[in-house]
Design an enzyme around this catalytic site. Structure first.
Site, PDB file in Angstrom:
ATOM      1  N   HIS A   1       0.838  -1.192   0.000  1.00  0.00           N
ATOM      2  CA  HIS A   1       0.000   0.000   0.000  1.00  0.00           C
ATOM      3  C   HIS A   1       0.873   1.241   0.000  1.00  0.00           C
ATOM      4  O   HIS A   1       1.887   1.291   0.700  1.00  0.00           O
ATOM      5  CB  HIS A   1      -0.888   0.031   1.252  1.00  0.00           C
ATOM      6  CG  HIS A   1      -1.868  -1.087   1.321  1.00  0.00           C
ATOM      7  ND1 HIS A   1      -3.099  -1.037   0.698  1.00  0.00           N
ATOM      8  CD2 HIS A   1      -1.802  -2.298   1.915  1.00  0.00           C
ATOM      9  CE1 HIS A   1      -3.737  -2.163   0.929  1.00  0.00           C
ATOM     10  NE2 HIS A   1      -2.969  -2.951   1.661  1.00  0.00           N
ATOM     11  N   PRO A   2       0.451   2.266  -0.741  1.00  0.00           N
ATOM     12  CA  PRO A   2       1.196   3.526  -0.666  1.00  0.00           C
ATOM     13  C   PRO A   2       0.924   4.201   0.672  1.00  0.00           C
ATOM     14  O   PRO A   2      -0.167   4.071   1.222  1.00  0.00           O
ATOM     15  CB  PRO A   2       0.618   4.349  -1.820  1.00  0.00           C
ATOM     16  CG  PRO A   2      -0.758   3.808  -2.011  1.00  0.00           C
ATOM     17  CD  PRO A   2      -0.676   2.350  -1.662  1.00  0.00           C
TER      18      PRO A   2
ATOM     19  N   PHE B   1      -0.516   3.018   8.210  1.00  0.00           N
ATOM     20  CA  PHE B   1      -1.905   2.907   8.639  1.00  0.00           C
ATOM     21  C   PHE B   1      -2.702   2.240   7.528  1.00  0.00           C
ATOM     22  O   PHE B   1      -2.754   2.733   6.411  1.00  0.00           O
ATOM     23  CB  PHE B   1      -2.447   4.310   8.929  1.00  0.00           C
ATOM     24  CG  PHE B   1      -3.896   4.362   9.311  1.00  0.00           C
ATOM     25  CD1 PHE B   1      -4.347   3.754  10.471  1.00  0.00           C
ATOM     26  CD2 PHE B   1      -4.801   5.053   8.524  1.00  0.00           C
ATOM     27  CE1 PHE B   1      -5.684   3.824  10.843  1.00  0.00           C
ATOM     28  CE2 PHE B   1      -6.136   5.128   8.887  1.00  0.00           C
ATOM     29  CZ  PHE B   1      -6.577   4.517  10.047  1.00  0.00           C
TER      30      PHE B   1
ATOM     31  N   ALA C   1     -10.682   2.024   3.078  1.00  0.00           N
ATOM     32  CA  ALA C   1     -11.019   3.431   2.878  1.00  0.00           C
ATOM     33  C   ALA C   1     -12.229   3.664   1.982  1.00  0.00           C
ATOM     34  O   ALA C   1     -12.740   4.788   1.930  1.00  0.00           O
ATOM     35  CB  ALA C   1      -9.810   4.154   2.287  1.00  0.00           C
TER      36      ALA C   1
END
Length: 173
Positions: A70-71, A123, A127
Protein backbone atom coordinates in the site's frame (compact mmCIF):
# COMPACT_ATOMS: atom_id res chain seq x y z
CA UNK A 1 -7.82 -6.41 -15.72
CA UNK A 2 -11.05 -8.29 -15.24
CA UNK A 3 -11.36 -12.06 -15.44
CA UNK A 4 -14.14 -14.56 -15.22
CA UNK A 5 -13.80 -17.17 -12.51
CA UNK A 6 -13.25 -19.79 -15.22
CA UNK A 7 -10.41 -17.74 -16.70
CA UNK A 8 -8.86 -17.34 -13.25
CA UNK A 9 -9.13 -21.07 -12.57
CA UNK A 10 -7.40 -21.82 -15.89
CA UNK A 11 -4.37 -19.57 -15.31
CA UNK A 12 -1.02 -21.22 -14.72
CA UNK A 13 0.17 -21.27 -11.09
CA UNK A 14 2.60 -18.42 -11.79
CA UNK A 15 -0.05 -16.34 -13.61
CA UNK A 16 -2.59 -16.92 -10.84
CA UNK A 17 -0.07 -15.90 -8.18
CA UNK A 18 0.89 -12.77 -10.11
CA UNK A 19 -2.78 -11.90 -10.54
CA UNK A 20 -3.51 -12.44 -6.85
CA UNK A 21 -0.54 -10.25 -5.89
CA UNK A 22 -2.48 -7.33 -7.41
CA UNK A 23 -5.10 -7.95 -4.70
CA UNK A 24 -2.71 -8.52 -1.77
CA UNK A 25 1.09 -8.47 -1.83
CA UNK A 26 1.57 -11.32 0.63
CA UNK A 27 3.43 -13.90 -1.47
CA UNK A 28 2.51 -16.68 0.97
CA UNK A 29 -1.22 -15.84 0.70
CA UNK A 30 -1.06 -15.60 -3.11
CA UNK A 31 0.83 -18.88 -3.48
CA UNK A 32 -1.54 -20.79 -1.20
CA UNK A 33 -4.70 -19.34 -2.75
CA UNK A 34 -3.48 -20.00 -6.30
CA UNK A 35 -2.76 -23.59 -5.25
CA UNK A 36 -6.29 -24.00 -3.87
CA UNK A 37 -7.87 -23.64 -7.33
CA UNK A 38 -10.19 -24.44 -8.98
CA UNK A 39 -13.04 -22.64 -7.24
CA UNK A 40 -16.67 -23.46 -8.03
CA UNK A 41 -17.82 -19.88 -7.40
CA UNK A 42 -16.58 -16.51 -6.20
CA UNK A 43 -17.89 -17.13 -2.68
CA UNK A 44 -15.75 -20.28 -2.44
CA UNK A 45 -12.74 -18.26 -3.60
CA UNK A 46 -13.42 -15.55 -1.00
CA UNK A 47 -13.91 -18.14 1.75
CA UNK A 48 -10.60 -19.80 0.83
CA UNK A 49 -8.93 -16.40 0.77
CA UNK A 50 -10.26 -15.64 4.27
CA UNK A 51 -9.10 -19.01 5.63
CA UNK A 52 -5.62 -18.65 4.13
CA UNK A 53 -5.36 -15.07 5.38
CA UNK A 54 -6.20 -16.29 8.90
CA UNK A 55 -3.19 -18.62 8.71
CA UNK A 56 -0.85 -16.15 7.01
CA UNK A 57 -1.56 -13.34 9.45
CA UNK A 58 0.04 -15.36 12.24
CA UNK A 59 3.42 -14.57 10.68
CA UNK A 60 4.34 -10.91 11.15
CA UNK A 61 6.68 -10.86 8.15
CA UNK A 62 3.80 -12.00 5.90
CA UNK A 63 1.59 -9.25 7.31
CA UNK A 64 4.23 -6.60 6.77
CA UNK A 65 4.77 -7.86 3.22
CA UNK A 66 1.04 -7.34 2.56
CA UNK A 67 1.06 -3.89 4.19
CA UNK A 68 4.06 -2.83 2.12
CA UNK A 69 1.88 -3.16 -0.98
CA UNK A 70 0.00 0.00 0.00
CA UNK A 71 1.20 3.53 -0.67
CA UNK A 72 1.69 5.64 2.43
CA UNK A 73 -0.88 8.38 2.78
CA UNK A 74 1.27 11.22 3.97
CA UNK A 75 1.60 13.81 1.26
CA UNK A 76 -0.92 16.65 1.71
CA UNK A 77 -1.06 17.38 -2.03
CA UNK A 78 -1.84 13.73 -2.76
CA UNK A 79 -4.50 13.69 -0.05
CA UNK A 80 -6.09 16.86 -1.46
CA UNK A 81 -6.29 15.26 -4.89
CA UNK A 82 -7.70 11.99 -3.51
CA UNK A 83 -10.51 13.59 -1.53
CA UNK A 84 -11.29 16.48 -3.86
CA UNK A 85 -11.60 14.05 -6.77
CA UNK A 86 -14.47 12.34 -4.94
CA UNK A 87 -16.61 15.39 -5.73
CA UNK A 88 -17.04 13.95 -9.20
CA UNK A 89 -18.38 10.69 -7.78
CA UNK A 90 -21.93 9.53 -8.31
CA UNK A 91 -24.48 11.66 -6.48
CA UNK A 92 -25.46 8.81 -4.15
CA UNK A 93 -22.00 8.62 -2.57
CA UNK A 94 -22.16 10.70 0.59
CA UNK A 95 -18.41 11.12 0.82
CA UNK A 96 -18.39 12.74 -2.62
CA UNK A 97 -20.49 15.60 -1.34
CA UNK A 98 -17.98 16.68 1.30
CA UNK A 99 -14.89 18.61 0.35
CA UNK A 100 -11.89 17.66 2.44
CA UNK A 101 -10.74 20.57 4.59
CA UNK A 102 -7.03 21.46 4.39
CA UNK A 103 -6.67 21.21 8.17
CA UNK A 104 -8.12 17.69 8.11
CA UNK A 105 -5.75 16.66 5.32
CA UNK A 106 -2.74 18.09 7.15
CA UNK A 107 -3.79 16.29 10.36
CA UNK A 108 -4.25 13.07 8.39
CA UNK A 109 -0.78 13.40 6.84
CA UNK A 110 0.79 14.06 10.26
CA UNK A 111 -1.21 11.22 11.86
CA UNK A 112 -0.08 8.81 9.17
CA UNK A 113 3.56 9.70 9.82
CA UNK A 114 3.05 9.40 13.59
CA UNK A 115 1.49 5.96 13.04
CA UNK A 116 4.38 4.81 10.85
CA UNK A 117 6.91 6.09 13.38
CA UNK A 118 5.14 4.34 16.28
CA UNK A 119 4.27 0.98 14.69
CA UNK A 120 6.81 0.56 11.89
CA UNK A 121 4.18 0.05 9.19
CA UNK A 122 1.67 2.30 7.50
CA UNK A 123 -1.91 2.91 8.64
CA UNK A 124 -4.08 0.33 6.88
CA UNK A 125 -7.81 0.95 6.68
CA UNK A 126 -10.59 -0.06 4.30
CA UNK A 127 -11.02 3.43 2.88
CA UNK A 128 -13.79 2.84 0.34
CA UNK A 129 -16.58 5.32 0.94
CA UNK A 130 -14.85 7.08 3.83
CA UNK A 131 -14.26 10.82 3.92
CA UNK A 132 -10.96 12.36 4.98
CA UNK A 133 -12.52 13.25 8.35
CA UNK A 134 -13.69 9.68 8.90
CA UNK A 135 -10.21 8.40 8.04
CA UNK A 136 -8.67 10.90 10.47
CA UNK A 137 -11.09 9.86 13.22
CA UNK A 138 -10.22 6.18 12.70
CA UNK A 139 -6.50 6.94 12.65
CA UNK A 140 -6.69 8.97 15.86
CA UNK A 141 -8.74 6.24 17.54
CA UNK A 142 -6.16 3.59 16.65
CA UNK A 143 -2.98 5.56 17.32
CA UNK A 144 -3.01 4.97 21.12
CA UNK A 145 -3.13 1.17 20.61
CA UNK A 146 -0.17 -1.12 21.16
CA UNK A 147 1.65 -2.71 18.21
CA UNK A 148 0.04 -6.16 18.53
CA UNK A 149 -3.44 -4.62 18.56
CA UNK A 150 -2.57 -2.59 15.47
CA UNK A 151 -1.13 -5.59 13.65
CA UNK A 152 -4.47 -7.33 14.25
CA UNK A 153 -6.49 -4.26 13.24
CA UNK A 154 -4.43 -3.75 10.10
CA UNK A 155 -4.73 -7.45 9.21
CA UNK A 156 -8.54 -7.22 9.47
CA UNK A 157 -8.59 -4.09 7.29
CA UNK A 158 -6.19 -5.71 4.80
CA UNK A 159 -8.58 -8.63 4.41
CA UNK A 160 -11.49 -6.28 3.66
CA UNK A 161 -9.38 -4.56 1.00
CA UNK A 162 -8.27 -7.89 -0.45
CA UNK A 163 -11.85 -9.20 -0.67
CA UNK A 164 -12.97 -6.07 -2.52
CA UNK A 165 -10.03 -6.32 -4.93
CA UNK A 166 -10.79 -9.97 -5.66
CA UNK A 167 -14.42 -9.11 -6.35
CA UNK A 168 -13.38 -6.26 -8.66
CA UNK A 169 -10.87 -8.54 -10.40
CA UNK A 170 -13.69 -10.96 -11.12
CA UNK A 171 -16.12 -8.23 -12.19
CA UNK A 172 -18.26 -8.58 -9.07
CA UNK A 173 -18.21 -4.95 -7.89
Amino acid sequence: MSLTLTQFNELSQAEAQATLLTCCTSSQWAQQLASARPFKNVEALLNSSDAIWQQVQNNESDLLEAFDGHPQIGNVATLKQKYRNTQDSAAHEQSGANEADDAVLEALAKGNQDYLDKFGFIFIVFATGKSAQQMLDLLQARLPNDRNTELANAATEQNKITRLRIQKLLGQK
